[in-house]
Write an enzyme that holds these catalytic residues in place. Structure first.
Site, PDB file in Angstrom:
ATOM      1  N   LEU A  29       0.621  -1.389  -0.169  1.00 30.83           N
ATOM      2  CA  LEU A  29      -0.217  -0.013   0.177  1.00 30.83           C
ATOM      3  C   LEU A  29       0.463   1.321  -0.139  1.00 30.83           C
ATOM      4  CD1 LEU A  29      -2.975  -1.392   2.625  1.00 30.83           C
ATOM      5  CD2 LEU A  29      -2.598  -1.446   0.209  1.00 30.83           C
ATOM      6  N   HIS A  30       0.481   2.332  -0.757  1.00 31.05           N
ATOM      7  CA  HIS A  30       1.078   3.195  -0.843  1.00 31.05           C
ATOM      8  C   HIS A  30      -0.059   4.776   0.174  1.00 31.05           C
ATOM      9  CE1 HIS A  30      -1.131   4.077  -4.289  1.00 31.05           C
ATOM     10  NE2 HIS A  30      -0.172   2.725  -5.271  1.00 31.05           N
ATOM     11  N   HIS A  33      -4.019   4.229  -2.282  1.00 29.33           N
ATOM     12  CA  HIS A  33      -4.387   3.728  -1.629  1.00 29.33           C
ATOM     13  C   HIS A  33      -4.908   3.911  -0.235  1.00 29.33           C
ATOM     14  CE1 HIS A  33      -2.244   0.712  -3.070  1.00 29.33           C
ATOM     15  NE2 HIS A  33      -3.115   0.192  -3.474  1.00 29.33           N
ATOM     16  N   GLN A 150     -10.336   0.091 -15.419  1.00 30.99           N
ATOM     17  CA  GLN A 150     -10.801  -1.590 -14.622  1.00 30.99           C
ATOM     18  C   GLN A 150     -12.213  -0.102 -13.494  1.00 30.99           C
ATOM     19  OE1 GLN A 150      -8.432  -3.231 -11.755  1.00 30.99           O
ATOM     20  NE2 GLN A 150      -8.370  -1.636 -10.180  1.00 30.99           N
ATOM     21  N   SER A 182       2.259   4.632  -7.284  1.00 25.15           N
ATOM     22  CA  SER A 182       1.449   3.311  -8.055  1.00 25.15           C
ATOM     23  C   SER A 182       2.619   2.066  -6.855  1.00 25.15           C
ATOM     24  CB  SER A 182       1.720   2.960  -9.773  1.00 25.15           C
ATOM     25  OG  SER A 182       2.076   2.142 -10.058  1.00 25.15           O
TER      26      SER A 182
END
Length: 276
Positions: A29-30, A33, A150, A182
């Site tokens: 996670l970054h 998120h 998406q 990302s």
């Protein structure tokens, strides 16, 4: 934060709530998120995140086995962001038998762009998201706009199946130089990281051309491709599409510039919505 690895435990806990807000992730996670988790918090009566690296959406030559797993750090970040529940099933829990029933999304939307270069990707995405939706039974689900195709594919799936879920798009989070956050940015060398911002700059150049009145879309796309190619990138696509369905524009409808390109061994994607 409650952590559940089995479906019965998750459902027993969530049974006391009425409006779960859900953020599915593959971990590593970054801040992008975490912004989705924070966006989800006021949208339900319990905030749920999942961590599951979904084998179905990786092509045979892609990085499933080496995809970073950062469990301890992910848990700390989610708890700090205000996540109430983390669902972290293993493969046997989510796929107790071979997943022969799969969701095949609309090919007009998913056989282009990412789907063209990663055949079968959106079947894997839709299948796991549908399965996670049945596990969590959210009333709201938040997906990042960075993965624009998406997000549109999930929205289309939810409409087609009349799922009682509001799919919310979270704005792309960027580093100070403009690079979209990302998980795959971690694969970049120091020199590649400095160069990586050129993808967002190429998209910005496309947006600027549209806003300045240029209507030769093919020429705009070709210039952006050339811009990256001359810098040593290997672009898959840099295109202008209408936001409604990602098809070629026909009028003055709102557009989105989308790009995917490989820098060294790392493939990056990004997009930029354009009003005109």
């Amino acid at each position: 934060m409650h952590i559940f690895r089995t479906l019965p435990e998750l459902r027993e806990h969530l049974g006391r709530f009425h409006r779960p807000a859900f953020v599915p992730t593959m971990g590593n996670l970054h801040d992008g998120h975490l912004s989705l988790v924070q966006q989800a918090r006021p949208l339900g009566d319990v905030t749920v995140a999942s961590i599951f690296v979904n084998r179905l959406q990786f092509l045979p030559h892609e990085d499933f086995d080496t995809y970073p797993r950062t469990w301890a750090s992910d848990c700390e970040k989610l708890e700090a962001a205000g996540c109430d529940v983390l669902f972290a099933p293993d493969e046997k829990t989510l796929y107790p038998e071979p997943q022969t029933c799969k969701v095949h999304p609309d090919s007009a939307l998913t056989d282009i762009l990412e789907g063209h270069f990663r055949p079968g990707f959106f079947i894997g995405v839709c299948t796991v998201v549908m399965k996670l939706f049945t596990c969590v039974q959210p009333r709201t689900a938040v997906f990042g706009k960075k993965d624009y195709q998406q997000l549109m594919t999930i929205r289309h799936m939810v409409r087609q199946f009349a799922l009682p879920i509001d799919v919310v798009g979270g704005e792309t989070q960027r580093a100070e130089d403009g690079l979209a956050l990302s998980s795959r940015n971690g694969y970049l060398s120091e020199a590649e990281r400095a160069e990586a911002v050129q993808l967002s700059k190429a998209l910005q150049s496309m947006a600027d051309a549209i806003r300045e009145g240029d209507r030769d879309l093919a020429a705009i796309e070709a210039r952006a491709m050339q811009m990256l190619t001359q810098r040593g990138w290997q672009p898959d696509y840099l295109v202008l599409r209408r936001r409604t369905d990602l098809q070629a524009p026909e009028g003055t409808e709102p557009l989105v510039a989308l790009g995917a390109a490989r820098l060294g061994t790392t493939r990056l994607i990004d997009n930029l919505e354009i009003d005109r």
